[in-house]
Design a protein around this motif. Structure first.
Motif, PDB file in Angstrom:
ATOM      1  N   GLU A 182       0.828  -1.208   0.000  1.00 25.28           N
ATOM      2  CA  GLU A 182       0.000   0.000   0.000  1.00 25.28           C
ATOM      3  C   GLU A 182       0.864   1.260   0.000  1.00 25.28           C
ATOM      4  O   GLU A 182       0.582   2.224  -0.720  1.00 25.28           O
ATOM      5  CB  GLU A 182      -0.917   0.007   1.219  1.00 25.28           C
ATOM      6  CG  GLU A 182      -2.053  -0.995   1.140  1.00 25.28           C
ATOM      7  CD  GLU A 182      -3.014  -0.850   2.309  1.00 25.28           C
ATOM      8  OE1 GLU A 182      -2.592  -0.339   3.365  1.00 25.28           O
ATOM      9  OE2 GLU A 182      -4.180  -1.262   2.173  1.00 25.28           O
ATOM     10  N   LEU A 185       2.313   1.850  -3.470  1.00 30.57           N
ATOM     11  CA  LEU A 185       1.312   2.263  -4.455  1.00 30.57           C
ATOM     12  C   LEU A 185       0.770   3.661  -4.187  1.00 30.57           C
ATOM     13  O   LEU A 185       0.312   4.345  -5.108  1.00 30.57           O
ATOM     14  CB  LEU A 185       0.173   1.243  -4.497  1.00 30.57           C
ATOM     15  CG  LEU A 185       0.558  -0.100  -5.127  1.00 30.57           C
ATOM     16  CD1 LEU A 185      -0.542  -1.128  -4.932  1.00 30.57           C
ATOM     17  CD2 LEU A 185       0.856   0.074  -6.613  1.00 30.57           C
ATOM     18  N   LYS A 189       1.008   4.841  -8.191  1.00 34.44           N
ATOM     19  CA  LYS A 189      -0.147   3.958  -8.413  1.00 34.44           C
ATOM     20  C   LYS A 189       0.024   3.049  -9.627  1.00 34.44           C
ATOM     21  O   LYS A 189      -0.742   2.088  -9.811  1.00 34.44           O
ATOM     22  CB  LYS A 189      -1.419   4.789  -8.586  1.00 34.44           C
ATOM     23  CG  LYS A 189      -1.434   5.706  -9.795  1.00 34.44           C
ATOM     24  CD  LYS A 189      -2.728   6.482  -9.876  1.00 34.44           C
ATOM     25  CE  LYS A 189      -2.735   7.458 -11.051  1.00 34.44           C
ATOM     26  NZ  LYS A 189      -2.548   6.793 -12.353  1.00 34.44           N
ATOM     27  N   ASP A 190       1.039   3.315 -10.474  1.00 33.22           N
ATOM     28  CA  ASP A 190       1.238   2.519 -11.676  1.00 33.22           C
ATOM     29  C   ASP A 190       2.209   1.354 -11.471  1.00 33.22           C
ATOM     30  O   ASP A 190       2.481   0.597 -12.410  1.00 33.22           O
ATOM     31  CB  ASP A 190       1.758   3.403 -12.819  1.00 33.22           C
ATOM     32  CG  ASP A 190       0.745   4.461 -13.234  1.00 33.22           C
ATOM     33  OD1 ASP A 190      -0.462   4.145 -13.240  1.00 33.22           O
ATOM     34  OD2 ASP A 190       1.155   5.590 -13.542  1.00 33.22           O
ATOM     35  N   LYS A 192       3.751  -2.180 -10.716  1.00 36.78           N
ATOM     36  CA  LYS A 192       3.308  -3.573 -10.791  1.00 36.78           C
ATOM     37  C   LYS A 192       4.038  -4.335  -9.684  1.00 36.78           C
ATOM     38  O   LYS A 192       5.263  -4.447  -9.696  1.00 36.78           O
ATOM     39  CB  LYS A 192       3.605  -4.159 -12.164  1.00 36.78           C
ATOM     40  CG  LYS A 192       2.679  -3.646 -13.254  1.00 36.78           C
ATOM     41  CD  LYS A 192       2.938  -4.333 -14.578  1.00 36.78           C
ATOM     42  CE  LYS A 192       1.856  -3.994 -15.597  1.00 36.78           C
ATOM     43  NZ  LYS A 192       1.713  -2.560 -15.823  1.00 36.78           N
ATOM     44  N   ALA A 207      -4.373  -5.138  -1.095  1.00 33.88           N
ATOM     45  CA  ALA A 207      -3.513  -3.970  -0.917  1.00 33.88           C
ATOM     46  C   ALA A 207      -3.073  -3.367  -2.240  1.00 33.88           C
ATOM     47  O   ALA A 207      -2.528  -2.265  -2.271  1.00 33.88           O
ATOM     48  CB  ALA A 207      -2.276  -4.351  -0.091  1.00 33.88           C
ATOM     49  N   GLY A 208      -3.311  -4.095  -3.349  1.00 34.02           N
ATOM     50  CA  GLY A 208      -3.004  -3.535  -4.658  1.00 34.02           C
ATOM     51  C   GLY A 208      -2.055  -4.336  -5.523  1.00 34.02           C
ATOM     52  O   GLY A 208      -1.757  -3.934  -6.644  1.00 34.02           O
ATOM     53  N   CYS A 210      -0.765  -6.904  -8.217  1.00 36.25           N
ATOM     54  CA  CYS A 210      -1.437  -7.340  -9.444  1.00 36.25           C
ATOM     55  C   CYS A 210      -1.304  -8.831  -9.677  1.00 36.25           C
ATOM     56  O   CYS A 210      -1.881  -9.376 -10.617  1.00 36.25           O
ATOM     57  CB  CYS A 210      -0.887  -6.575 -10.643  1.00 36.25           C
ATOM     58  SG  CYS A 210       0.869  -6.879 -10.974  1.00 36.25           S
TER      59      CYS A 210
END
Length: 310
Positions: A182, A185, A189-190, A192, A207-208, A210
């Motif tokens: 988190e 990101l 935010k981009d 990976k 948490a984000g 991918c």
């Protein structure tokens, strides 16, 4: 993405050597599996921690990866290899060599030094690795494993800076503290990010992250891929059911003997317990063997109850 095992056999002299045919067969077994939604694994990770990387000679490692490159091409997925070195010059040389045998992305561990490197030294290490990757026509993925003894942690600030390098395509974050994901990101935010501990794959996705690099997914690939399908669709309750079904064996992924434990579980899964005990690493005790066996049986029963057994 599955982190596959390196299967071994006894030579005529009784020494252990790589069983290339069995290693390819096991890798294909994992890559053929489909989740309930029809998707498959997105890559092939070889010669990593689970692939006995630290026990193989450079010649063995390159031969192994060249053999598995045929499998990755057949299933149209990138071949990823682990790499570790003491110096930035050494890691650059390793990356150049890996590029010659079909590796597309190198998963780079922090420098293997006794002294903790400064943020500046850590950045230079990965920056030279990125330069070597660019010249060789491959990409790299920094591997941050702060929970494991012997691996230096890469600070969040350094990871953010590294992510700006064009040769770095993703970050592998192996920790049960998914708040790190988190934090990263929030800064970019981009990014990976791939999770590296099987017990927290769902939470890492929340948490984000991918995706993930999985050990347990080599044993139960259909269940693992299905779980990730649920994660990517935000169907958290369904994803958690699958995670809990595999929990008894996923627990082993966070233990110091994860390679030995999970390789034995894979051997049981393929009715080859003896093969699963052939390792260049530590020899398991009788108690450890029985514990892994019990954990595997429990996970298999739960996965089968969900209709996700391969």
């Amino acid at each position: 993405m599955p982190a596959v095992f390196t299967w071994l056999k006894e030579s005529e002299s009784g020494a252990l050597e790589i069983d290339f045919d069995e290693t390819r067969r096991q890798a294909e077994y994992v890559l053929k599996a489909q989740g309930k939604g029809g998707s498959r694994m997105g890559g092939l990770v070889a010669s990593g921690t689970l692939g006995e990387n630290s026990y193989l000679s450079n010649e063995q490692r390159l031969s192994l990866l060249k053999s598995l490159s045929e499998v990755s091409k057949k299933y149209d997925v990138p071949l990823i290899s682990g790499a570790v070195a003491e110096t930035k010059e050494e890691i650059a040389k390793i990356i150049t060599g890996l590029a010659t045998v079909g590796v597309g992305t190198v998963m780079v561990m922090p420098p293997k030094t006794l002294e903790v490197p400064s943020d500046e030294d850590m950045y230079e290490y990965y920056s030279l690795a990125a330069s070597a990757a660019k010249e060789a026509g491959v990409t790299i993925m920094p591997y941050n494993n702060p929970d494991a003894a012997g691996y230096h942690a890469i600070s969040s600030d350094t990871l953010i800076k590294l992510a700006d390098l064009p040769e770095i395509v993703a970050l592998k974050i192996s920790t049960i503290d998914v708040s790190i994901i988190e934090t990263l990101l929030l800064e970019n935010k981009d990014l990976k990010i791939l999770a590296g501990v099987d017990t927290v794959t769902v939470y890492a996705g929340l948490a984000g992250a991918c995706g993930g690099i999985t050990g347990v997914g080599t044993v139960f690939p259909k269940a693992s891929v299905t779980m990730q399908e649920y994660v990517l669709k935000g169907e958290w309750a369904q994803a958690l059911k699958v995670s809990q079904a595999m929990n008894s064996i996923s627990y082993l992924d966070g233990q110091p003997l994860l390679m030995e434990y999970l390789k034995f579980a894979m051997g049981i899964h393929h009715n080859d317990a003896v093969g699963g005990l052939r390792t260049l690493g530590k020899k398991l005790t009788r108690d450890q063997i029985e514990d892994v066996r019990a954990r595997y049986i429990l996970a298999k029963e739960r996965v089968e109850a969900l209709g996700l057994l391969d």
